[in-house]
Design a protein around this motif. Structure first.
Motif, PDB file in Angstrom:
ATOM      1  N   PRO A 299       0.794  -1.312   0.138  1.00 17.57           N
ATOM      2  CA  PRO A 299      -0.104   0.077   0.113  1.00 17.57           C
ATOM      3  C   PRO A 299       0.826   1.182   0.022  1.00 17.57           C
ATOM      4  N   PHE A 300       2.010   1.211   0.824  1.00 21.93           N
ATOM      5  CA  PHE A 300       2.827   2.461   0.863  1.00 21.93           C
ATOM      6  C   PHE A 300       3.514   2.645  -0.493  1.00 21.93           C
ATOM      7  N   PHE A 301       4.005   1.546  -0.895  1.00 20.77           N
ATOM      8  CA  PHE A 301       4.747   1.858  -2.426  1.00 20.77           C
ATOM      9  C   PHE A 301       3.852   2.161  -3.341  1.00 20.77           C
ATOM     10  N   LEU A 302       2.342   1.634  -3.423  1.00 20.47           N
ATOM     11  CA  LEU A 302       1.531   2.203  -4.184  1.00 20.47           C
ATOM     12  C   LEU A 302       1.044   3.716  -4.002  1.00 20.47           C
ATOM     13  N   ALA A 303       1.084   3.924  -2.843  1.00 11.93           N
ATOM     14  CA  ALA A 303       0.809   5.332  -2.523  1.00 11.93           C
ATOM     15  C   ALA A 303       1.930   6.333  -3.262  1.00 11.93           C
ATOM     16  N   VAL A 304       3.109   5.909  -3.036  1.00 15.14           N
ATOM     17  CA  VAL A 304       4.271   6.836  -3.741  1.00 15.14           C
ATOM     18  C   VAL A 304       4.214   6.702  -5.039  1.00 15.14           C
ATOM     19  N   PHE A 305       4.017   5.601  -5.610  1.00 13.81           N
ATOM     20  CA  PHE A 305       4.009   5.651  -7.100  1.00 13.81           C
ATOM     21  C   PHE A 305       2.817   6.492  -7.979  1.00 13.81           C
ATOM     22  N   PHE A 306       1.680   6.084  -7.198  1.00 12.73           N
ATOM     23  CA  PHE A 306       0.544   6.991  -7.877  1.00 12.73           C
ATOM     24  C   PHE A 306       0.796   8.599  -7.309  1.00 12.73           C
ATOM     25  N   GLY A 307       1.365   8.671  -6.358  1.00 10.37           N
ATOM     26  CA  GLY A 307       1.416  10.174  -5.735  1.00 10.37           C
ATOM     27  C   GLY A 307       2.391  10.971  -6.755  1.00 10.37           C
ATOM     28  N   ILE A 308       3.517  10.297  -7.222  1.00 11.56           N
ATOM     29  CA  ILE A 308       4.248  10.894  -8.416  1.00 11.56           C
ATOM     30  C   ILE A 308       3.612  11.076  -9.689  1.00 11.56           C
ATOM     31  N   VAL A 309       2.915  10.030  -9.988  1.00 10.31           N
ATOM     32  CA  VAL A 309       2.522  10.024 -11.224  1.00 10.31           C
ATOM     33  C   VAL A 309       1.300  11.369 -11.293  1.00 10.31           C
ATOM     34  N   GLY A 310       0.537  11.158 -10.143  1.00 10.09           N
ATOM     35  CA  GLY A 310      -0.703  12.119 -10.211  1.00 10.09           C
ATOM     36  C   GLY A 310       0.063  13.692  -9.957  1.00 10.09           C
ATOM     37  N   HIS A 311       1.147  13.816  -9.540  1.00  7.23           N
ATOM     38  CA  HIS A 311       1.645  15.071  -9.365  1.00  7.23           C
ATOM     39  C   HIS A 311       2.354  15.527 -10.614  1.00  7.23           C
ATOM     40  N   ILE A 312       2.808  14.663 -11.387  1.00  8.76           N
ATOM     41  CA  ILE A 312       3.100  15.022 -12.901  1.00  8.76           C
ATOM     42  C   ILE A 312       2.094  15.244 -13.585  1.00  8.76           C
ATOM     43  N   ASP A 313       0.759  14.764 -13.480  1.00  4.95           N
ATOM     44  CA  ASP A 313      -0.318  15.120 -14.175  1.00  4.95           C
ATOM     45  C   ASP A 313      -0.810  16.681 -13.825  1.00  4.95           C
ATOM     46  N   VAL A 314      -0.664  16.801 -12.639  1.00  4.04           N
ATOM     47  CA  VAL A 314      -1.161  18.163 -12.169  1.00  4.04           C
ATOM     48  C   VAL A 314      -0.032  19.319 -12.739  1.00  4.04           C
ATOM     49  N   TYR A 315       1.347  19.094 -12.858  1.00  5.45           N
ATOM     50  CA  TYR A 315       2.192  19.769 -13.525  1.00  5.45           C
ATOM     51  C   TYR A 315       1.744  20.276 -14.734  1.00  5.45           C
ATOM     52  N   LEU A 316       1.455  19.141 -15.556  1.00  4.55           N
ATOM     53  CA  LEU A 316       0.995  18.943 -17.014  1.00  4.55           C
ATOM     54  C   LEU A 316      -0.231  20.070 -17.091  1.00  4.55           C
ATOM     55  N   ILE A 317      -1.283  19.788 -16.243  1.00  5.65           N
ATOM     56  CA  ILE A 317      -2.456  20.564 -16.299  1.00  5.65           C
ATOM     57  C   ILE A 317      -2.078  21.905 -16.153  1.00  5.65           C
ATOM     58  N   ILE A 318      -1.085  22.603 -15.097  1.00  3.57           N
ATOM     59  CA  ILE A 318      -0.792  24.076 -14.928  1.00  3.57           C
ATOM     60  C   ILE A 318      -0.097  24.448 -16.136  1.00  3.57           C
ATOM     61  N   TYR A 319       0.762  23.487 -16.853  1.00  6.59           N
ATOM     62  CA  TYR A 319       1.606  23.969 -17.928  1.00  6.59           C
ATOM     63  C   TYR A 319       0.339  24.240 -19.253  1.00  6.59           C
ATOM     64  N   PHE A 320      -0.530  23.319 -19.303  1.00  6.86           N
ATOM     65  CA  PHE A 320      -1.269  23.679 -20.418  1.00  6.86           C
ATOM     66  C   PHE A 320      -2.551  24.607 -20.478  1.00  6.86           C
ATOM     67  N   LEU A 321      -2.820  24.827 -19.176  1.00  7.50           N
ATOM     68  CA  LEU A 321      -3.923  25.682 -19.004  1.00  7.50           C
ATOM     69  C   LEU A 321      -3.640  27.230 -19.392  1.00  7.50           C
ATOM     70  N   PRO A 322      -4.642  27.725 -20.280  1.00  7.29           N
ATOM     71  CA  PRO A 322      -4.170  29.148 -20.646  1.00  7.29           C
ATOM     72  C   PRO A 322      -4.434  30.305 -19.414  1.00  7.29           C
ATOM     73  N   LYS A 323      -5.297  29.949 -18.581  1.00  5.60           N
ATOM     74  CA  LYS A 323      -5.695  30.687 -17.414  1.00  5.60           C
ATOM     75  C   LYS A 323      -6.190  29.653 -16.301  1.00  5.60           C
ATOM     76  N   TRP A 324      -6.275  30.112 -15.058  1.00  5.21           N
ATOM     77  CA  TRP A 324      -6.583  29.430 -13.932  1.00  5.21           C
ATOM     78  C   TRP A 324      -7.815  28.820 -13.988  1.00  5.21           C
ATOM     79  N   THR A 325      -8.158  27.499 -13.823  1.00  4.38           N
ATOM     80  CA  THR A 325      -9.367  27.050 -13.832  1.00  4.38           C
ATOM     81  C   THR A 325      -9.628  25.744 -12.837  1.00  4.38           C
ATOM     82  N   HIS A 326     -10.513  25.613 -12.131  1.00  5.53           N
ATOM     83  CA  HIS A 326     -10.841  24.582 -11.236  1.00  5.53           C
ATOM     84  C   HIS A 326     -11.480  23.473 -11.806  1.00  5.53           C
ATOM     85  N   ASP A 327     -11.419  22.352 -11.180  1.00  4.56           N
ATOM     86  CA  ASP A 327     -11.866  21.045 -11.779  1.00  4.56           C
ATOM     87  C   ASP A 327     -11.375  20.604 -13.131  1.00  4.56           C
ATOM     88  N   VAL A 328     -10.364  20.498 -13.487  1.00  7.76           N
ATOM     89  CA  VAL A 328      -9.638  19.964 -14.615  1.00  7.76           C
ATOM     90  C   VAL A 328      -9.291  18.391 -14.481  1.00  7.76           C
TER      91      VAL A 328
END
Length: 200
Positions: A148-177
């Protein structure tokens, strides 16, 4: 009825300090009770958004409040894990540090681009929340990290990368993407579909 989402958010915010207080005072004696309270906290997180959308009162202010309360709640749960199982935290210090640094960077990147904190409520982040719950159940309830801890770390890294890309792609601040792909579509001027239960 319209106050229910806010009450659920306040409940989750207060639950964090309560968990820490109980852990300091009773420690190993109430591991099962702590797990029950953590579950209640997660349920409040699930239903505050669903109810708000059902009532048609979901707003930027409410979603931002929800995001910041999530951060406080999970930090408090992590603190409880440290109190009960310091050896697990020390043994996995590098992995935990990576997740904390990635979380801080989401705020740094979002403030640099939008002058606001991130509030994506992305699907991968929600999935991470569920897996994080399982990891904390394992640590708080049974004093065990394991898969469970290993999976939490793995998906934590993947999820944060996804958020970085969301921030990069969004032309303006938007919630619930829902994802970085949806953020890319928004940048291209295309409409996106949001799931009514998660990002409606």
């Amino acid at each position: 009825m319209k106050n229910i989402p806010i009450l659920l958010i306040v409940f989750r915010f207060l639950m964090g300090p309560i968990l820490i207080t109980l852990t300091y005072n009773f420690g190993n004696e109430i591991r099962k009770e702590l797990i029950l309270l953590v579950f209640l906290g997660l349920l409040s997180d699930i239903f505050d958004g669903i109810i708000a959308r059902r009532l048609g009162i979901s707003s930027e202010k409410l979603r931002r409040m929800d995001s910041q309360t999530d951060l406080v709640f999970w930090l408090c749960v992590a603190w409880c894990s440290w109190i009960l199982n310091p050896e697990i935290i020390i043994e996995n210090a590098y992995s935990i540090a990576v997740i904390f640094i990635m979380e801080v960077l989401t705020y740094v990147f979002s403030f640099m681009k939008f002058r606001k904190e991130t509030c994506t409520h992305a699907i991968l982040s929600k999935l991470w929340g569920v897996i994080l719950l399982l990891a904390f159940v394992s640590m708080i309830g049974f004093g065990h990290a394991g898969i469970p801890f290993f999976l939490a770390v793995f998906f934590g890294i993947v999820g944060h990368i996804d958020v970085y890309l969301i921030i990069y792609f969004l032309p303006k601040w938007t919630h619930d993407v829902p994802s970085s792909y949806h953020a890319y579509l928004i940048r291209e001027g295309k409409s996106i579909k949001r799931h009514k239960l998660f990002n409606g």
